[in-house]
Design a protein around this motif. Sequence first.
Motif, PDB file in Angstrom:
ATOM      1  N   ASP A 244       4.228   2.457  13.338  1.00 21.35           N
ATOM      2  CA  ASP A 244       2.870   2.653  13.840  1.00 21.35           C
ATOM      3  C   ASP A 244       2.578   1.788  15.060  1.00 21.35           C
TER       4      ASP A 244
ATOM      5  N   ASP B 100       0.605   9.303  14.178  1.00 22.44           N
ATOM      6  CA  ASP B 100       1.262  10.208  13.244  1.00 22.44           C
ATOM      7  C   ASP B 100       2.745  10.349  13.555  1.00 22.44           C
TER       8      ASP B 100
ATOM      9  N   ASN C 261       6.727  -0.581   3.515  1.00 25.95           N
ATOM     10  CA  ASN C 261       5.521  -1.071   4.181  1.00 25.95           C
ATOM     11  C   ASN C 261       5.859  -1.645   5.550  1.00 25.95           C
TER      12      ASN C 261
ATOM     13  N   PRO D  16       0.792  -1.240   0.000  1.00 23.89           N
ATOM     14  CA  PRO D  16       0.000   0.000   0.000  1.00 23.89           C
ATOM     15  C   PRO D  16       0.824   1.291   0.000  1.00 23.89           C
ATOM     16  N   TYR D  17       2.159   1.167   0.166  1.00 27.65           N
ATOM     17  CA  TYR D  17       2.979   2.371   0.056  1.00 27.65           C
ATOM     18  C   TYR D  17       2.962   2.857  -1.388  1.00 27.65           C
TER      19      TYR D  17
ATOM     20  N   GLY E 230       0.673   7.117   1.231  1.00 30.90           N
ATOM     21  CA  GLY E 230      -0.340   6.109   1.474  1.00 30.90           C
ATOM     22  C   GLY E 230      -0.347   5.569   2.883  1.00 30.90           C
ATOM     23  N   TYR E 231       0.308   6.258   3.808  1.00 29.65           N
ATOM     24  CA  TYR E 231       0.356   5.791   5.192  1.00 29.65           C
ATOM     25  C   TYR E 231      -1.046   5.784   5.794  1.00 29.65           C
ATOM     26  N   THR E 232      -1.439   4.651   6.400  1.00 32.36           N
ATOM     27  CA  THR E 232      -2.777   4.522   6.973  1.00 32.36           C
ATOM     28  C   THR E 232      -2.716   4.120   8.439  1.00 32.36           C
TER      29      THR E 232
ATOM     30  N   GLU F 261     -14.759   6.088   3.208  1.00 36.01           N
ATOM     31  CA  GLU F 261     -13.750   6.291   4.235  1.00 36.01           C
ATOM     32  C   GLU F 261     -12.392   5.729   3.858  1.00 36.01           C
ATOM     33  N   ALA F 262     -12.278   5.117   2.697  1.00 36.31           N
ATOM     34  CA  ALA F 262     -11.026   4.469   2.310  1.00 36.31           C
ATOM     35  C   ALA F 262     -10.008   5.488   1.825  1.00 36.31           C
ATOM     36  N   HIS F 263      -8.736   5.134   1.948  1.00 36.15           N
ATOM     37  CA  HIS F 263      -7.653   5.971   1.421  1.00 36.15           C
ATOM     38  C   HIS F 263      -7.667   5.909  -0.103  1.00 36.15           C
TER      39      HIS F 263
ATOM     40  N   ARG G 104       0.435  10.548   4.870  1.00 35.42           N
ATOM     41  CA  ARG G 104      -0.822   9.887   4.525  1.00 35.42           C
ATOM     42  C   ARG G 104      -1.251  10.166   3.082  1.00 35.42           C
TER      43      ARG G 104
END
Length: 664
Positions: free
Chosen positions: A425, A457, A418, A42-43, A451-453, A92-94, A447
Amino acid sequence: MSRFNADNPAILPRAKWWWFALCLLMMLAGWLYLRGYNVSLPYIEHQDEAQNLLEAQHIIDFGHARGVFRESYPPGLRAVIYPFLKHIKPAEAHHGVMLPPLRLITIGAWMLAVVFIALLGAMIAHPLTGLMAAAIWIVNPWVVDRAHFVLPDGYLTLFTLLAIWLALVGSLQRRPSFNTAATYSIMTAIAFKTQAIFVAPFIVFLPLINLGIAPRPQFQPVIRSEALQQTFWNCLRFAVFLFWLLVLYPTLDAPKDIHLFPVLELRLILPSPQTLWEGLSQLLLTFQPLGIWLGVTVAGALLWRYRGRVNGVALFAVLLSALAWLVGTHLLPTRGFHLRQYFGMGALLAILFACGLTGLLFAGQEALSRLNPPGLPKPARGLLAGTALLILLAVMLLPAYRESDALAHNFTLPDRRNDLMRYMDTSLEPGKYITDRNSPNHKTMNRAWGGYTGLHDFPLAQEEWNLLKKPLAVWREKEAVYAILPYEPLLKDPDVYFPDQTVLLKSYPPDPNFRGPSMVVLSLYPMRQAMEARLGSISIKGYDINGADFAPGDTVIFRMYWRATAPTPVPQHVFNHLLNSAGEIVAQVDGIPLWDGRRDSTTWDDPDEILMSRNYLLHLPADLPAGRYSLISGFYDPESGLRLADADGSDHARISEIVVRSRE
């Protein structure tokens, strides 16, 4: 050189073997382009992917792209991304969750471009010409590297090639609808990237080649009228498009101090021959060494001998389009040569490279005809010459294929960033970090761009080209708590990252099973007190504590540093007890080991990692008598109450001694 027979309605190769061979080439393209299409996710590795997604999201949220830095950039790619973010992405998704389908569509554009490369090559000289051009383009590592990302280059290349092919068929076969479609196709290409505008004149005015040519003299006035009428409507359509692009759409409002994005400007610069050659040579080298290009150019000169077998109009259209692309992009003040601006031209060069090789094919066929080997039928002579040429081409393309295959394989490997995002996190207390600008971690914890989820922070404190040139105090003043730095300097100097002033928490050394950067994560504050103790598979390496002298009612704040040689069978909790001289518990604080409970001790599988605990707050009773107290710590299973023990059977480690003074 010849031109198409205007009375021949065929516009596609008819030989079944040609289409079968093209299908095999498409399978090769799929092997190189589709393998690892979800690279890095996801990165979001490619910064332009994040930029394009944010622009489309900005239009959804605010109705325009202003404020996202590239509001003047052509809207083609935004139009592709927009419906996915607007109608398909969960609310609500990235936005990064839409990258897999968008990448598949983009790869589809690259693969369709292969088809039109093959069609153009077959149109120019020989069916084998198109297949060779397609193969040359497919295995180019420059293309494979770009094809995996949601960028406009694949669409630009596809619609430019489609426009050239449609214009040639429409003009040479007198099919007005094809000419009209060609004009719309080149408009679409420009809407993805403005470099396609340099090919537009050939598309718009190509019907004029019919002004002085007609299969029969009595048809000449009609054909001339059709050519002029088609050209007029092409010009009118294109003029309306330019009015929208340059007047209604803010193309010319691009900041003039940005060189990263090719935009139209009113200021033109005439490039020198040396400048053109420097840019062209870089582009040629993405295919083959310059020596091979020289040989292919000489072979291409043979086509003049066989000009009756060559579609001269198509050949010169491709050649002039490539030349216009090269000169045109240097006319605009882009402040440097950037290969990403030349994918459309690169596809045309692949066709020209194949045309040069076709000269060898024709020469080989002629040589076999003159030699007239006994027992070799005439059809076999062409097959033998073609086979020999394909073997030569395969030898030339083998290094490029190996590089592209390795690149595609690399795209299938998990990305270290990733791992870094999950580690930060779930393992560390939130805080700012610094990173070397030379390393690709400046947006890993971002974010929107990376793509950081994660739940916590980790803002970027500041980037620098070389962090080691400033003392740590400078970074601490910027509230930086962590640093993410390249791993390689450690191999040369173990002390390069201030071991007495920092703590090396986590290392990601080079590993052939992973892609992405090798790196280290540092705490920018040293461990205040080192120690050695072991409970089960967990070693206590040291601790921080906010003092040694306290008053009743004060709070003792401390943090532990651990290293685990192996994960524990069940999740462990930590107990921290303050004991008086009689061994009685006078205060205690228990809890999960790390800042976040998602990473429990069953996941501690890196024996080189330093695990930094959460801050434990031990509140001293207000009536605690003065004296000396021992702080002990250990691990226990919250379900069974069983504790980890050392080799001697002790189930705790003595951490520190504190003094409680009388309030008086």
